[in-house]
Enzyme design. Sequence first.
Site, PDB file in Angstrom:
ATOM      1  N   MET A   1      16.465   4.906  11.955  1.00  0.00           N
ATOM      2  CA  MET A   1      15.422   4.442  11.029  1.00  0.00           C
ATOM      3  C   MET A   1      14.134   5.170  11.392  1.00  0.00           C
ATOM      4  O   MET A   1      13.300   4.661  12.139  1.00  0.00           O
ATOM      5  CB  MET A   1      15.274   2.926  11.143  1.00  0.00           C
ATOM      6  CG  MET A   1      16.492   2.194  10.586  1.00  0.00           C
ATOM      7  SD  MET A   1      16.590   0.491  11.152  1.00  0.00           S
ATOM      8  CE  MET A   1      15.781  -0.354   9.834  1.00  0.00           C
TER       9      MET A   1
ATOM     10  N   ALA B   1      10.937   8.034  10.006  1.00  0.00           N
ATOM     11  CA  ALA B   1      10.209   8.502   8.831  1.00  0.00           C
ATOM     12  C   ALA B   1      10.716   9.857   8.334  1.00  0.00           C
ATOM     13  O   ALA B   1      10.869  10.071   7.124  1.00  0.00           O
ATOM     14  CB  ALA B   1       8.726   8.575   9.160  1.00  0.00           C
TER      15      ALA B   1
ATOM     16  N   VAL C   1      12.108  -6.443  18.833  1.00  0.00           N
ATOM     17  CA  VAL C   1      13.544  -6.422  19.133  1.00  0.00           C
ATOM     18  C   VAL C   1      14.336  -5.671  18.063  1.00  0.00           C
ATOM     19  O   VAL C   1      15.560  -5.732  18.043  1.00  0.00           O
ATOM     20  CB  VAL C   1      14.098  -7.852  19.295  1.00  0.00           C
ATOM     21  CG1 VAL C   1      13.531  -8.520  20.537  1.00  0.00           C
ATOM     22  CG2 VAL C   1      13.813  -8.698  18.059  1.00  0.00           C
TER      23      VAL C   1
ATOM     24  N   HIS D   1       3.472  32.361  27.790  1.00  0.00           N
ATOM     25  CA  HIS D   1       3.170  31.908  29.151  1.00  0.00           C
ATOM     26  C   HIS D   1       1.678  31.682  29.297  1.00  0.00           C
ATOM     27  O   HIS D   1       0.903  32.498  28.804  1.00  0.00           O
ATOM     28  CB  HIS D   1       3.639  32.963  30.156  1.00  0.00           C
ATOM     29  CG  HIS D   1       3.305  32.610  31.579  1.00  0.00           C
ATOM     30  ND1 HIS D   1       3.999  31.647  32.275  1.00  0.00           N
ATOM     31  CD2 HIS D   1       2.327  33.083  32.404  1.00  0.00           C
ATOM     32  CE1 HIS D   1       3.476  31.543  33.486  1.00  0.00           C
ATOM     33  NE2 HIS D   1       2.466  32.395  33.597  1.00  0.00           N
TER      34      HIS D   1
ATOM     35  N   ALA E   1       0.836  -1.206   0.000  1.00  0.00           N
ATOM     36  CA  ALA E   1       0.000   0.000   0.000  1.00  0.00           C
ATOM     37  C   ALA E   1       0.867   1.251   0.000  1.00  0.00           C
ATOM     38  O   ALA E   1       1.940   1.265   0.603  1.00  0.00           O
ATOM     39  CB  ALA E   1      -0.896  -0.006   1.234  1.00  0.00           C
TER      40      ALA E   1
ATOM     41  N   ALA F   1      14.077   2.387  -2.057  1.00  0.00           N
ATOM     42  CA  ALA F   1      13.408   2.914  -0.843  1.00  0.00           C
ATOM     43  C   ALA F   1      12.529   1.808  -0.275  1.00  0.00           C
ATOM     44  O   ALA F   1      11.351   2.021   0.003  1.00  0.00           O
ATOM     45  CB  ALA F   1      12.594   4.151  -1.205  1.00  0.00           C
TER      46      ALA F   1
ATOM     47  N   THR G   1       5.547   1.495   5.657  1.00  0.00           N
ATOM     48  CA  THR G   1       5.433   1.129   7.066  1.00  0.00           C
ATOM     49  C   THR G   1       4.779   2.262   7.854  1.00  0.00           C
ATOM     50  O   THR G   1       3.845   2.051   8.628  1.00  0.00           O
ATOM     51  CB  THR G   1       6.838   0.872   7.656  1.00  0.00           C
ATOM     52  OG1 THR G   1       7.479  -0.139   6.880  1.00  0.00           O
ATOM     53  CG2 THR G   1       6.775   0.458   9.109  1.00  0.00           C
TER      54      THR G   1
HETATM   55  C1  LIG Z   1       5.188   0.472  15.117  1.00  0.00           C
HETATM   56  C2  LIG Z   1       6.104   1.491  14.496  1.00  0.00           C
HETATM   57  C3  LIG Z   1       6.063   2.809  14.924  1.00  0.00           C
HETATM   58  C4  LIG Z   1       6.879   3.756  14.340  1.00  0.00           C
HETATM   59  N1  LIG Z   1       6.801   5.047  14.796  1.00  0.00           N
HETATM   60  C5  LIG Z   1       7.576   5.987  14.227  1.00  0.00           C
HETATM   61  C6  LIG Z   1       7.479   7.344  14.635  1.00  0.00           C
HETATM   62  O1  LIG Z   1       6.687   7.688  15.527  1.00  0.00           O
HETATM   63  N2  LIG Z   1       8.264   8.257  14.029  1.00  0.00           N
HETATM   64  C7  LIG Z   1       9.148   7.923  13.039  1.00  0.00           C
HETATM   65  O2  LIG Z   1       9.839   8.787  12.521  1.00  0.00           O
HETATM   66  N3  LIG Z   1       9.272   6.635  12.635  1.00  0.00           N
HETATM   67  C8  LIG Z   1       8.503   5.667  13.193  1.00  0.00           C
HETATM   68  N4  LIG Z   1       8.592   4.379  12.754  1.00  0.00           N
HETATM   69  C9  LIG Z   1       9.598   4.061  11.712  1.00  0.00           C
HETATM   70  C10 LIG Z   1       9.099   4.476  10.323  1.00  0.00           C
HETATM   71  O3  LIG Z   1       7.894   3.805  10.049  1.00  0.00           O
HETATM   72  C11 LIG Z   1      10.156   4.132   9.274  1.00  0.00           C
HETATM   73  O4  LIG Z   1      11.368   4.734   9.622  1.00  0.00           O
HETATM   74  C12 LIG Z   1       9.746   4.645   7.897  1.00  0.00           C
HETATM   75  O5  LIG Z   1       8.514   4.090   7.492  1.00  0.00           O
HETATM   76  C13 LIG Z   1      10.822   4.285   6.860  1.00  0.00           C
HETATM   77  O6  LIG Z   1      10.441   4.759   5.614  1.00  0.00           O
HETATM   78  P1  LIG Z   1      10.973   4.108   4.269  1.00  0.00           P
HETATM   79  O7  LIG Z   1      10.396   4.930   3.168  1.00  0.00           O
HETATM   80  O8  LIG Z   1      12.427   3.942   4.338  1.00  0.00           O
HETATM   81  O9  LIG Z   1      10.386   2.620   4.217  1.00  0.00           O
HETATM   82  P2  LIG Z   1       8.960   1.958   4.520  1.00  0.00           P
HETATM   83  O10 LIG Z   1       8.025   2.910   5.142  1.00  0.00           O
HETATM   84  O11 LIG Z   1       9.250   0.690   5.211  1.00  0.00           O
HETATM   85  O12 LIG Z   1       8.413   1.671   3.062  1.00  0.00           O
HETATM   86  C14 LIG Z   1       9.022   0.774   2.178  1.00  0.00           C
HETATM   87  C15 LIG Z   1       8.003   0.331   1.151  1.00  0.00           C
HETATM   88  O13 LIG Z   1       8.683  -0.405   0.128  1.00  0.00           O
HETATM   89  C16 LIG Z   1       7.845  -1.445  -0.323  1.00  0.00           C
HETATM   90  N5  LIG Z   1       8.688  -2.457  -0.978  1.00  0.00           N
HETATM   91  C17 LIG Z   1       9.696  -3.179  -0.427  1.00  0.00           C
HETATM   92  N6  LIG Z   1      10.258  -3.976  -1.348  1.00  0.00           N
HETATM   93  C18 LIG Z   1       9.598  -3.743  -2.516  1.00  0.00           C
HETATM   94  C19 LIG Z   1       9.718  -4.258  -3.830  1.00  0.00           C
HETATM   95  N7  LIG Z   1      10.661  -5.154  -4.152  1.00  0.00           N
HETATM   96  N8  LIG Z   1       8.866  -3.815  -4.777  1.00  0.00           N
HETATM   97  C20 LIG Z   1       7.921  -2.883  -4.473  1.00  0.00           C
HETATM   98  N9  LIG Z   1       7.768  -2.366  -3.255  1.00  0.00           N
HETATM   99  C21 LIG Z   1       8.592  -2.779  -2.282  1.00  0.00           C
HETATM  100  C22 LIG Z   1       7.175  -1.935   0.957  1.00  0.00           C
HETATM  101  O14 LIG Z   1       5.959  -2.621   0.645  1.00  0.00           O
HETATM  102  C23 LIG Z   1       6.946  -0.621   1.700  1.00  0.00           C
HETATM  103  O15 LIG Z   1       5.669  -0.104   1.435  1.00  0.00           O
HETATM  104  C24 LIG Z   1       7.773   3.400  13.294  1.00  0.00           C
HETATM  105  C25 LIG Z   1       7.816   2.071  12.842  1.00  0.00           C
HETATM  106  C26 LIG Z   1       6.983   1.126  13.435  1.00  0.00           C
HETATM  107  C27 LIG Z   1       7.030  -0.279  12.928  1.00  0.00           C
END
Ligand SMILES: Cc1cc2nc3c(=O)[nH]c(=O)nc-3n(C[C@H](O)[C@H](O)[C@H](O)COP(=O)(O)OP(=O)(O)OC[C@H]3O[C@@H](n4cnc5c(N)ncnc54)[C@H](O)[C@@H]3O)c2cc1C
Length: 455
Positions: free
Chosen positions: A314, A316, A267, A436, A38, A145, A42
């Site tokens: 790691m 967002a 973990v 304040h 989607a 990404a 994440t």
């Molecule tokens: C429970 C939880 C809470 C979090 N809370 C926070 C927070 O409060 N603040 C914060 O900054 N961060 C938070 N994070 C971390 C944050 O979600 C990640 O750092 C961020 O989403 C990373 O972004 P990204 O674009 O690198 O990858 P992602 O968001 O992981 O996106 C990667 C995308 O690539 C797609 N993909 C992978 N391989 C392929 C492929 N071969 N072909 C097509 N698509 C593919 C996946 O389906 C996914 O949709 C949290 C994470 C979790 C699990």
Amino acid sequence: MKRETCKLLILGAGPGGYVCANRAGQLGIDTILVEAQALGGTCLNVGCIPSKALIHAADEFHLVRHLAEGNPLGITAAAPAIDLTQTVAWKDGIVKRLTGGVAGMMKKAKVRVITGQGQIIDGKTVEVETQEGPLRISTESLVIATGSRPQDIGALPFGGDILSSTDVLNMQSVPKRLAVVGGGYIGLEIGTAMAKLGAQVTVIEAAAQILPQYDADLTKPVMARLKTLGVTVLTGAKAAGFGNGSLEIQTKEGPQTIDADKVLVTVGRVPVTDGFGLEGLGLTMQGRFIDIDDRCRSSMHGVFAIGDVTGDPMLAHRAMAQGTLVAEVIAGNAARWDKRAIPAVCFTDPEIVTVGLLPADAPDAGVALFPLAGNGRSLTLERRDGFMRIVYDKGTGLVLGIQAIGAGLSEMAGEFALALEMAATLTDIAETIHAHPTLGEAVQEAAIEGLLAQQ
Ligand SMILES: Cc1cc2nc3c(=O)[nH]c(=O)nc-3n(C[C@H](O)[C@H](O)[C@H](O)COP(=O)(O)OP(=O)(O)OC[C@H]3O[C@@H](n4cnc5c(N)ncnc54)[C@H](O)[C@@H]3O)c2cc1C
């Protein structure tokens, strides 16, 4: 096989990928965004947004429960009940709205979105398994990404009653007894929310303290609050197996068991760098992560990497900043990574905010602290736990780091990051009029404390 060409192909539509695609589209770059699941990755679907929705619902529930138990405010309330199925449906509505917003954003930026698993053929070719069949895309530049996924442990493979963070955010009822393996920010955020929703929570952490990346001063108020919420925290303990509602753990004192209906394993997270042909590019790696330079370029010409696949932190907002940077680089602009600080927020209760250096990172630096017990706004909010802390250069007063712990302080992250980006000194913060009564006044007070210490 169908074929397409583009100037920029982005693999993965998380905050790194969709922000990169949006900026590239705005800059007139012919862009394709490939996503297997989607839009939003994440963060929007199973991370930042749904976890904060759950935390908010838990806070509201806990507040009413607390009020129902009697309070000095003169409020009468009845004991509340929660229907977690409805809470999860409400959370899903927020996610849908935001992912729909990303789809609209892509359309506006004229980015072509292709749904399907992408397979890297070489640095300029990706094949996508779409519903209509395979599609081969040729591109000038490729951005990886692909993000990260929850890490499992051999003794506790995900499935059944052993949950990942993704599973726990979709639970239809509150478990009676929840064991959380891993006392990092994800485990503690969700564990705290579950405790507020009425679960009996036990946290099992292998290190000597929870949130091992922070110092004890920062974690102490979180520990105190967990205790108040009835959460048991076992440090120096390792989970060894689960069966028949019993979690085995190894502690310094020997093996123990904990009764648990569900076990949440948090973990850590592993970068998604396998299963889609990345290995074939032979990129230089930094451990498990893709090695990048200050323009997010990998070791192969025309191949970039952003977000969780490139390592810590790691988060967002780091992925988003890298996404924007790469779009600028590909457009030929002289952009490079020169950020002074990346804020980090832990949405526990109280919340922790850190930007820049901790006292342990700068042993020669000055440290100024102001407790929230001395802040009027904090007292009106019935809270007095936590503090603001500034790490500064003793010679110049330059702010090197700011940390805060307290209820609702996550919103301070922007002010703290701005202070570091603008190279603020203690005087700059002390001389800035803070409204304040607000919690933010405490950072001004901490700066004044620092200036007094320098006199
Ligand atoms: C429970 C939880 C809470 C979090 N809370 C926070 C927070 O409060 N603040 C914060 O900054 N961060 C938070 N994070 C971390 C944050 O979600 C990640 O750092 C961020 O989403 C990373 O972004 P990204 O674009 O690198 O990858 P992602 O968001 O992981 O996106 C990667 C995308 O690539 C797609 N993909 C992978 N391989 C392929 C492929 N071969 N072909 C097509 N698509 C593919 C996946 O389906 C996914 O949709 C949290 C994470 C979790 C699990």
